[in-house]
Design an enzyme around this catalytic site. Sequence first.
Site, PDB file in Angstrom:
ATOM      1  N   GLU A 456       0.831  -1.197   0.000  1.00 31.80           N
ATOM      2  CA  GLU A 456       0.000   0.000   0.000  1.00 31.80           C
ATOM      3  C   GLU A 456       0.867   1.248   0.000  1.00 31.80           C
ATOM      4  OE1 GLU A 456      -3.852   1.511   2.613  1.00 31.80           O
ATOM      5  OE2 GLU A 456      -2.297   0.304   3.562  1.00 31.80           O
ATOM      6  N   HIS A 457       1.942   1.200   0.769  1.00 33.72           N
ATOM      7  CA  HIS A 457       2.864   2.318   0.900  1.00 33.72           C
ATOM      8  C   HIS A 457       3.539   2.638  -0.428  1.00 33.72           C
ATOM      9  CE1 HIS A 457       6.629   4.039   3.023  1.00 33.72           C
ATOM     10  NE2 HIS A 457       5.806   4.995   2.677  1.00 33.72           N
TER      11      HIS A 457
END
Length: 538
Positions: A456-457
């Site tokens: 996600e990062h």
Amino acid sequence: MGLLHLILLSTFLSASMTSESFHAMEDEALVVKCPQDCQNRTVRWYHTQSNQLIPAEEGGRIHSSGRFLWFLPTSKEDSGNYTCVTCYYNYKKQYTVSVMVYPHKQGICFPSQIRYPNDTGTLTSGRIVCPTIDNYENATIVKWYKDCKALQGPREKYLMGEKYLFIKHPQKTDEGYYTCHFTYTHNANVYNVSATRPFIIKVCPSPIPPRIQYPTDNAVIKVECGSPVDISCRALLGIGKQNIAVVTWEVNEIKAEDLDTSRFREDRQFFMGRDWEYYGESILNIEEVKEEDFLSNFTCVALNEIEHVKLTVTLQLKVPCKGDNHSTYTTIGILVLLVIIALLLILYQFFQTDIVLLCRGIFKPYKTQDDGKIYDAYVIYPKNRTNEANFVEYFVHQILPDVLENKHGYKLCIFGRDMLPGEDEANAFEMRIQKSRRLIIILTPQLIQYEEFGCEHQIALYSALIQNNIKVILLEMETIGNYEGLQESLRHIIKQQGTIKWKEKHQECSHASNSKFWKLVRYHMPLRHKPSQLNHAV
């Protein structure tokens, strides 16, 4: 019927054939191996054309012994096809090998046909193995040649082993064709053998922080009003070709590609320098310099997969532009105007957040155009690995939606709350981030050891830093210190814009949207979008 079956089986067992080629220089030794592993089998060698048996007794110039066929030494007349036949009970199999002998020619030390495949070299390994030497017992390397010339150079540059040559710190100039010349002893007779292979350096890309070579930061370029000018920026981006490599110009934080194409044009090129250094260069061409350009900042941006660096240059006038009024009153008027602007800027700097929020509250400047976005902000936070409740989870799922959604009409996307069951997480992250106008990242010390934050990062930071299509809001919920444990990309964003810090005193009135913390959050949020008529109708 049984006899016919045996005849067909015998025919099948003796019909299989393969082929292999051997190349050699005239007057040198050549040892040929039968392609099949002939252990515990009878092997006979024949001249394919004449079907003449090659004797197995040693002493002849051409003789055989089991799997091996010797040419001691080779002659031009040896060129042709040879057949090795293996027999094992009723199983019979034959193989054809092709032998080509090349004569020595003046000025040519090895024909191109007998070069052996490349023994891959790198910047850290310069070993060249002598081809075919394992086929000869009692072989001794006598000398190495490079491009038909005896190998020369400092003693510490080359190390010669029993079967290989080692080049210390190989460079581009070390590429070429290397020939190992060795001797082969058989029945007290000594024969010469030579084998050649190319050596090519293959470089693995090695990223280093980009370094802008020119221009220098805060440089002043003198130009004439109305004339064209080219501003060049060159940067070292790494060793070897890079996966991510950008050198570009920005004018007042606007990308060159988004500028007026009738006046601005950007030309980019990438090239390899010495020692495999990879460079990028961007040339910003201004067709006609105008007065507004002297108040502009021209920023060169160099980017690779490690980080990006910037420097800024300005233009200075050589000759006054036509139509300039240099009267005293004009000069004084400009100075007064600049002082007023400076005072307004100082006041705005101190009360910027309150002024912007006040204007939004009075004029309610909603955006009505359809920008293709669904969410005002996508929230990223370190997930709790245990079932124990913590303040971050409570803040994300209770306080944040209550203030931004319920009180101020924003729409958030929160992991766990706005994901569909069974949905692929990677695709869900990417789609929802692309459909969001802001990216809210919750920072806590837990983030430093949070390994599952990666997918996600990475998607989020790629959209923010590389695609530059989403702005980031960093909420520091707990003091992290000097941020050294965070990823480089996060540290870069923190360095550029800082963080909004949550203080313990905010917990007493955590839902008070007029506190300094929530004012800063609302200031960085986008203007609220009115839903389109289609969405409203639905």
